[in-house]
Write a protein that holds these residues in place. Sequence first.
Motif, PDB file in Angstrom:
ATOM      1  N   VAL A   2       0.835  -1.197   0.000  1.00  0.00           N
ATOM      2  CA  VAL A   2       0.000   0.000   0.000  1.00  0.00           C
ATOM      3  C   VAL A   2       0.869   1.246   0.000  1.00  0.00           C
ATOM      4  CG1 VAL A   2      -1.677   1.328   1.333  1.00  0.00           C
ATOM      5  CG2 VAL A   2      -1.951  -1.144   1.105  1.00  0.00           C
ATOM      6  N   ASP A   3       2.021   1.170   0.713  1.00  0.00           N
ATOM      7  CA  ASP A   3       2.922   2.326   0.811  1.00  0.00           C
ATOM      8  C   ASP A   3       3.411   2.781  -0.552  1.00  0.00           C
ATOM      9  OD1 ASP A   3       2.605   2.114   3.505  1.00  0.00           O
ATOM     10  OD2 ASP A   3       4.512   1.114   3.879  1.00  0.00           O
ATOM     11  N   LEU A   4       3.413   1.876  -1.502  1.00  0.00           N
ATOM     12  CA  LEU A   4       3.901   2.201  -2.841  1.00  0.00           C
ATOM     13  C   LEU A   4       3.092   3.320  -3.488  1.00  0.00           C
ATOM     14  CD1 LEU A   4       6.157   0.992  -4.689  1.00  0.00           C
ATOM     15  CD2 LEU A   4       4.385  -0.386  -5.762  1.00  0.00           C
ATOM     16  N   PHE A   5       1.803   3.427  -3.102  1.00  0.00           N
ATOM     17  CA  PHE A   5       0.937   4.421  -3.740  1.00  0.00           C
ATOM     18  C   PHE A   5       0.319   5.414  -2.752  1.00  0.00           C
ATOM     19  CE2 PHE A   5       1.026   0.991  -6.883  1.00  0.00           C
ATOM     20  CZ  PHE A   5       1.321   1.717  -8.032  1.00  0.00           C
ATOM     21  N   LEU A   6       0.771   5.392  -1.498  1.00  0.00           N
ATOM     22  CA  LEU A   6       0.301   6.410  -0.568  1.00  0.00           C
ATOM     23  C   LEU A   6       0.825   7.779  -1.008  1.00  0.00           C
ATOM     24  CD1 LEU A   6       0.603   4.805   2.991  1.00  0.00           C
ATOM     25  CD2 LEU A   6      -1.468   5.238   1.650  1.00  0.00           C
ATOM     26  N   ASN A   7       0.020   8.788  -0.835  1.00  0.00           N
ATOM     27  CA  ASN A   7       0.347  10.161  -1.275  1.00  0.00           C
ATOM     28  C   ASN A   7       0.459  10.258  -2.794  1.00  0.00           C
ATOM     29  OD1 ASN A   7       0.557  11.000   1.489  1.00  0.00           O
ATOM     30  ND2 ASN A   7       2.645  10.161   1.540  1.00  0.00           N
ATOM     31  N   ARG A   8      -0.123   9.277  -3.485  1.00  0.00           N
ATOM     32  CA  ARG A   8      -0.198   9.307  -4.955  1.00  0.00           C
ATOM     33  C   ARG A   8      -1.666   9.326  -5.365  1.00  0.00           C
ATOM     34  NH1 ARG A   8       4.921  10.549  -6.784  1.00  0.00           N
ATOM     35  NH2 ARG A   8       6.384   9.568  -5.334  1.00  0.00           N
ATOM     36  N   VAL A   9      -1.902   9.558  -6.627  1.00  0.00           N
ATOM     37  CA  VAL A   9      -3.269   9.569  -7.144  1.00  0.00           C
ATOM     38  C   VAL A   9      -3.428   8.427  -8.142  1.00  0.00           C
ATOM     39  CG1 VAL A   9      -5.033  10.851  -8.404  1.00  0.00           C
ATOM     40  CG2 VAL A   9      -3.475  12.071  -6.865  1.00  0.00           C
ATOM     41  N   LEU A  10      -4.277   7.468  -7.802  1.00  0.00           N
ATOM     42  CA  LEU A  10      -4.626   6.401  -8.722  1.00  0.00           C
ATOM     43  C   LEU A  10      -5.975   6.725  -9.354  1.00  0.00           C
ATOM     44  CD1 LEU A  10      -3.613   3.176  -6.744  1.00  0.00           C
ATOM     45  CD2 LEU A  10      -2.582   4.018  -8.857  1.00  0.00           C
ATOM     46  N   VAL A  11      -6.116   6.372 -10.617  1.00  0.00           N
ATOM     47  CA  VAL A  11      -7.341   6.681 -11.353  1.00  0.00           C
ATOM     48  C   VAL A  11      -8.010   5.375 -11.759  1.00  0.00           C
ATOM     49  CG1 VAL A  11      -8.351   7.951 -13.275  1.00  0.00           C
ATOM     50  CG2 VAL A  11      -6.196   8.750 -12.250  1.00  0.00           C
ATOM     51  N   GLU A  12      -9.316   5.312 -11.567  1.00  0.00           N
ATOM     52  CA  GLU A  12     -10.071   4.135 -11.978  1.00  0.00           C
ATOM     53  C   GLU A  12     -10.391   4.230 -13.465  1.00  0.00           C
ATOM     54  OE1 GLU A  12     -13.307   4.483  -9.056  1.00  0.00           O
ATOM     55  OE2 GLU A  12     -12.580   2.606  -8.214  1.00  0.00           O
ATOM     56  N   ASN A  13     -10.296   3.110 -14.160  1.00  0.00           N
ATOM     57  CA  ASN A  13     -10.513   3.095 -15.606  1.00  0.00           C
ATOM     58  C   ASN A  13     -11.999   2.935 -15.943  1.00  0.00           C
ATOM     59  OD1 ASN A  13      -9.682   3.135 -18.318  1.00  0.00           O
ATOM     60  ND2 ASN A  13      -9.651   0.898 -18.407  1.00  0.00           N
ATOM     61  N   ASN A  14     -12.822   3.750 -15.293  1.00  0.00           N
ATOM     62  CA  ASN A  14     -14.250   3.735 -15.605  1.00  0.00           C
ATOM     63  C   ASN A  14     -14.609   4.956 -16.445  1.00  0.00           C
ATOM     64  OD1 ASN A  14     -14.199   5.846 -13.744  1.00  0.00           O
ATOM     65  ND2 ASN A  14     -14.946   4.569 -12.062  1.00  0.00           N
ATOM     66  N   THR A  15     -15.870   5.125 -16.730  1.00  0.00           N
ATOM     67  CA  THR A  15     -16.302   6.231 -17.595  1.00  0.00           C
ATOM     68  C   THR A  15     -15.925   7.586 -17.027  1.00  0.00           C
ATOM     69  OG1 THR A  15     -18.169   4.878 -18.340  1.00  0.00           O
ATOM     70  CG2 THR A  15     -18.272   7.246 -18.779  1.00  0.00           C
ATOM     71  N   ASP A  16     -16.080   7.736 -15.711  1.00  0.00           N
ATOM     72  CA  ASP A  16     -15.792   9.027 -15.068  1.00  0.00           C
ATOM     73  C   ASP A  16     -14.329   9.186 -14.697  1.00  0.00           C
ATOM     74  OD1 ASP A  16     -18.498   9.711 -15.202  1.00  0.00           O
ATOM     75  OD2 ASP A  16     -18.922   8.724 -13.280  1.00  0.00           O
ATOM     76  N   GLN A  17     -13.546   8.099 -14.799  1.00  0.00           N
ATOM     77  CA  GLN A  17     -12.141   8.103 -14.395  1.00  0.00           C
ATOM     78  C   GLN A  17     -11.993   8.745 -13.010  1.00  0.00           C
ATOM     79  OE1 GLN A  17      -9.489   9.627 -17.456  1.00  0.00           O
ATOM     80  NE2 GLN A  17      -9.707   7.733 -18.616  1.00  0.00           N
ATOM     81  N   ASP A  18     -12.658   8.131 -12.045  1.00  0.00           N
ATOM     82  CA  ASP A  18     -12.628   8.623 -10.665  1.00  0.00           C
ATOM     83  C   ASP A  18     -11.226   8.525 -10.086  1.00  0.00           C
ATOM     84  OD1 ASP A  18     -15.428   9.068 -10.597  1.00  0.00           O
ATOM     85  OD2 ASP A  18     -15.750   6.918 -10.314  1.00  0.00           O
ATOM     86  N   GLU A  19     -10.831   9.549  -9.348  1.00  0.00           N
ATOM     87  CA  GLU A  19      -9.516   9.586  -8.728  1.00  0.00           C
ATOM     88  C   GLU A  19      -9.580   9.067  -7.290  1.00  0.00           C
ATOM     89  OE1 GLU A  19      -7.903  13.486  -8.986  1.00  0.00           O
ATOM     90  OE2 GLU A  19      -7.480  13.358 -11.143  1.00  0.00           O
ATOM     91  N   LEU A  20      -8.584   8.257  -6.942  1.00  0.00           N
ATOM     92  CA  LEU A  20      -8.423   7.779  -5.572  1.00  0.00           C
ATOM     93  C   LEU A  20      -7.190   8.480  -5.015  1.00  0.00           C
ATOM     94  CD1 LEU A  20      -8.899   3.965  -6.283  1.00  0.00           C
ATOM     95  CD2 LEU A  20     -10.657   5.607  -5.622  1.00  0.00           C
ATOM     96  N   ASN A  21      -7.406   9.460  -4.167  1.00  0.00           N
ATOM     97  CA  ASN A  21      -6.270  10.267  -3.718  1.00  0.00           C
ATOM     98  C   ASN A  21      -6.156  10.407  -2.207  1.00  0.00           C
ATOM     99  OD1 ASN A  21      -8.429  11.920  -3.257  1.00  0.00           O
ATOM    100  ND2 ASN A  21      -7.923  13.388  -4.879  1.00  0.00           N
ATOM    101  N   THR A  22      -7.003   9.724  -1.452  1.00  0.00           N
ATOM    102  CA  THR A  22      -6.889   9.780  -0.003  1.00  0.00           C
ATOM    103  C   THR A  22      -6.299   8.466   0.504  1.00  0.00           C
ATOM    104  OG1 THR A  22      -9.075   8.845   0.477  1.00  0.00           O
ATOM    105  CG2 THR A  22      -8.948  11.227   0.091  1.00  0.00           C
TER     106      THR A  22
END
Length: 232
Positions: A2-22
């Motif tokens: 999980v630490d690999l992507f903490l403080n990073r922004v991952l984006v979901e490959n859906n229609t809205d391309q929702d961001e996971l940033n918390t």
Amino acid sequence: MVDLFLNRVLVENNTDQDELNTEREIVGILENRILMLFFASSECENCQEFLPVLNDFFKRLKDPAYIEYPKLLALVYISLDKSEAQQERFLNELHKKVLFLAFEDPYRNELKAMFKVKSVPTVVVLRPDGSVLSPNAVQDICRYGIDCFRDWQESAEVIERSFMLNEDFDNLNMRSATDPVRRLKYKTEDDKRKKRWWKLWVKGKDENEEEEKDGAWDRKRKDGDKGIWRIR
């Protein structure tokens, strides 16, 4: 992992391309999961050929149409494309549950260097603790399909005893002849250290038991000698 992507922004490959940033969102989607990092480029012919194979592999482990309970698996696309338009074209072909880093995120190149990616396609497979299960699982995915995940799961000690692939119920006790070889392949140095530690612990335990037995025998013999002396 999980630490690999903490403080990073991952984006979901859906229609809205929702961001996971918390932190809560990142932990929720990656914690206690086997993580696949898919390094590829839309210009690469081998990547294009591998893409439908990877999509089929992923959907059979995550899609409700194939499995009742999605597996503890996450797939992140690390684009090595030269333009955002190329990345978007590739994302359009990828499964909608795939995560990715935005094209402008320089962390893409950091990950490439971190895992020493020399060619594409490359699929780096990580344990939940972040250690590497496979530096490149492309050939294994092509050759063994979803059996790979079972081997990764066993090696990573991620247990889902109540969650099984639909087709597994028909072949509950059947394994291919190559299963032991594949499982051995995914053993890391951590596993070897655990085995060495266990052997040392057992050896020490046996030695202690022998010492206790010798001590008990000496006491018994001493008591016996005292008894003979009293008879005289």
